[in-house]
Design a protein around this motif. Structure first.
Motif, PDB file in Angstrom:
ATOM      1  N   VAL A   1       0.847  -1.205   0.000  1.00  0.00           N
ATOM      2  CA  VAL A   1       0.000   0.000   0.000  1.00  0.00           C
ATOM      3  C   VAL A   1       0.877   1.249   0.000  1.00  0.00           C
ATOM      4  O   VAL A   1       0.607   2.217  -0.718  1.00  0.00           O
ATOM      5  N   GLY A   2       1.958   1.220   0.779  1.00  0.00           N
ATOM      6  CA  GLY A   2       2.879   2.353   0.803  1.00  0.00           C
ATOM      7  C   GLY A   2       3.535   2.592  -0.539  1.00  0.00           C
ATOM      8  O   GLY A   2       3.715   3.737  -0.961  1.00  0.00           O
ATOM      9  N   ALA A   3       3.888   1.509  -1.229  1.00  0.00           N
ATOM     10  CA  ALA A   3       4.486   1.655  -2.560  1.00  0.00           C
ATOM     11  C   ALA A   3       3.489   2.262  -3.540  1.00  0.00           C
ATOM     12  O   ALA A   3       3.854   3.145  -4.335  1.00  0.00           O
ATOM     13  N   LEU A   4       2.239   1.822  -3.471  1.00  0.00           N
ATOM     14  CA  LEU A   4       1.220   2.395  -4.356  1.00  0.00           C
ATOM     15  C   LEU A   4       0.980   3.873  -4.069  1.00  0.00           C
ATOM     16  O   LEU A   4       0.867   4.685  -4.998  1.00  0.00           O
ATOM     17  N   VAL A   5       0.920   4.221  -2.801  1.00  0.00           N
ATOM     18  CA  VAL A   5       0.721   5.629  -2.433  1.00  0.00           C
ATOM     19  C   VAL A   5       1.906   6.469  -2.884  1.00  0.00           C
ATOM     20  O   VAL A   5       1.739   7.578  -3.407  1.00  0.00           O
ATOM     21  N   ALA A   6       3.131   5.952  -2.703  1.00  0.00           N
ATOM     22  CA  ALA A   6       4.332   6.701  -3.113  1.00  0.00           C
ATOM     23  C   ALA A   6       4.378   6.887  -4.622  1.00  0.00           C
ATOM     24  O   ALA A   6       4.691   7.982  -5.103  1.00  0.00           O
TER      25      ALA A   6
ATOM     26  N   LEU B   1       1.818   6.839  -6.714  1.00  0.00           N
ATOM     27  CA  LEU B   1       0.727   7.742  -7.081  1.00  0.00           C
ATOM     28  C   LEU B   1       1.063   9.189  -6.710  1.00  0.00           C
ATOM     29  O   LEU B   1       0.836  10.108  -7.504  1.00  0.00           O
ATOM     30  N   ALA B   2       1.616   9.391  -5.523  1.00  0.00           N
ATOM     31  CA  ALA B   2       1.954  10.755  -5.084  1.00  0.00           C
ATOM     32  C   ALA B   2       3.058  11.358  -5.951  1.00  0.00           C
ATOM     33  O   ALA B   2       2.999  12.535  -6.303  1.00  0.00           O
ATOM     34  N   PHE B   3       4.060  10.552  -6.278  1.00  0.00           N
ATOM     35  CA  PHE B   3       5.154  11.088  -7.094  1.00  0.00           C
ATOM     36  C   PHE B   3       4.714  11.284  -8.534  1.00  0.00           C
ATOM     37  O   PHE B   3       5.040  12.296  -9.154  1.00  0.00           O
ATOM     38  N   GLY B   4       3.959  10.340  -9.072  1.00  0.00           N
ATOM     39  CA  GLY B   4       3.535  10.436 -10.468  1.00  0.00           C
ATOM     40  C   GLY B   4       2.501  11.518 -10.706  1.00  0.00           C
ATOM     41  O   GLY B   4       2.566  12.238 -11.695  1.00  0.00           O
ATOM     42  N   ALA B   5       1.560  11.658  -9.815  1.00  0.00           N
ATOM     43  CA  ALA B   5       0.461  12.599 -10.046  1.00  0.00           C
ATOM     44  C   ALA B   5       0.747  13.993  -9.496  1.00  0.00           C
ATOM     45  O   ALA B   5       0.332  14.990 -10.082  1.00  0.00           O
ATOM     46  N   PHE B   6       1.454  14.062  -8.354  1.00  0.00           N
ATOM     47  CA  PHE B   6       1.600  15.357  -7.692  1.00  0.00           C
ATOM     48  C   PHE B   6       3.046  15.794  -7.498  1.00  0.00           C
ATOM     49  O   PHE B   6       3.301  16.805  -6.855  1.00  0.00           O
ATOM     50  N   ASP B   7       4.017  15.036  -7.992  1.00  0.00           N
ATOM     51  CA  ASP B   7       5.446  15.347  -7.850  1.00  0.00           C
ATOM     52  C   ASP B   7       5.880  15.488  -6.391  1.00  0.00           C
ATOM     53  O   ASP B   7       6.669  16.366  -6.045  1.00  0.00           O
ATOM     54  N   VAL B   8       5.361  14.641  -5.517  1.00  0.00           N
ATOM     55  CA  VAL B   8       5.733  14.663  -4.101  1.00  0.00           C
ATOM     56  C   VAL B   8       6.860  13.662  -3.898  1.00  0.00           C
ATOM     57  O   VAL B   8       6.685  12.467  -4.137  1.00  0.00           O
TER      58      VAL B   8
ATOM     59  N   SER C   1       9.423  13.661   1.600  1.00  0.00           N
ATOM     60  CA  SER C   1       8.367  14.610   1.957  1.00  0.00           C
ATOM     61  C   SER C   1       7.063  13.873   2.268  1.00  0.00           C
ATOM     62  O   SER C   1       6.308  14.285   3.160  1.00  0.00           O
ATOM     63  N   LEU C   2       6.814  12.783   1.566  1.00  0.00           N
ATOM     64  CA  LEU C   2       5.614  11.991   1.820  1.00  0.00           C
ATOM     65  C   LEU C   2       5.688  11.311   3.181  1.00  0.00           C
ATOM     66  O   LEU C   2       4.719  11.294   3.932  1.00  0.00           O
ATOM     67  N   LEU C   3       6.862  10.770   3.513  1.00  0.00           N
ATOM     68  CA  LEU C   3       7.018  10.061   4.781  1.00  0.00           C
ATOM     69  C   LEU C   3       6.996  10.989   5.986  1.00  0.00           C
ATOM     70  O   LEU C   3       6.576  10.600   7.064  1.00  0.00           O
ATOM     71  N   THR C   4       7.478  12.214   5.807  1.00  0.00           N
ATOM     72  CA  THR C   4       7.540  13.147   6.935  1.00  0.00           C
ATOM     73  C   THR C   4       6.392  14.162   6.932  1.00  0.00           C
ATOM     74  O   THR C   4       6.446  15.136   7.690  1.00  0.00           O
ATOM     75  N   PHE C   5       5.399  13.934   6.084  1.00  0.00           N
ATOM     76  CA  PHE C   5       4.256  14.849   5.971  1.00  0.00           C
ATOM     77  C   PHE C   5       4.726  16.281   5.718  1.00  0.00           C
ATOM     78  O   PHE C   5       4.358  17.213   6.419  1.00  0.00           O
ATOM     79  N   GLY C   6       5.555  16.410   4.694  1.00  0.00           N
ATOM     80  CA  GLY C   6       6.047  17.725   4.299  1.00  0.00           C
ATOM     81  C   GLY C   6       7.122  18.262   5.215  1.00  0.00           C
ATOM     82  O   GLY C   6       7.301  19.477   5.316  1.00  0.00           O
TER      83      GLY C   6
END
Length: 103
Positions: free
Chosen positions: A50-55, A57-64, A68-73
């Motif tokens: 689930v973490g891999a999918l979220v990462a 998706l976040a990097f591909g769609a929102f360039d996060v 930054s994803l792990l530390t909540f910005g």
């Protein structure tokens, strides 16, 4: 005496037959610690995929980026972020475990 036994037996058999026709499901009592343990196991097993999918998706769609994803910005430490993400995965796993253990 023999007639009384056969009447009693007949009545008991009739009750058993009615019970099988009604087919009322038995309710089971599940302990909260068993549900919590199952949810913890499910959350731990689902954490990496689930973490891999979220990462992704976040990097591909929102360039996060991943840090930054792990530390909540950058608001919390990375270890606290990992624990918090596990807690986020734990909540739906708890619901899943409660439903599965009930049936």
């Amino acid at each position: 005496m023999a007639a009384d036994r056969s009447a009693t037996q007949t009545t008991k058999e009739a009750r058993d037959d009615r019970a099988s026709y009604l087919a009322v499901p038995k309710t089971t009592v599940v302990k909260a610690c068993a549900v919590a343990l199952m949810a913890a196991i499910v959350a731990t097993l689902a954490y990496i995929p689930v973490g891999a999918l979220v990462a992704i998706l976040a990097f591909g769609a929102f360039d996060v980026p991943l840090p930054s994803l792990l530390t909540f910005g950058g608001q919390i430490h990375i270890l606290a972020g990992l624990v918090l993400w596990w807690g986020i995965v734990y909540l739906p796993a708890l619901l899943y475990a409660a439903v599965c253990m009930r049936t």
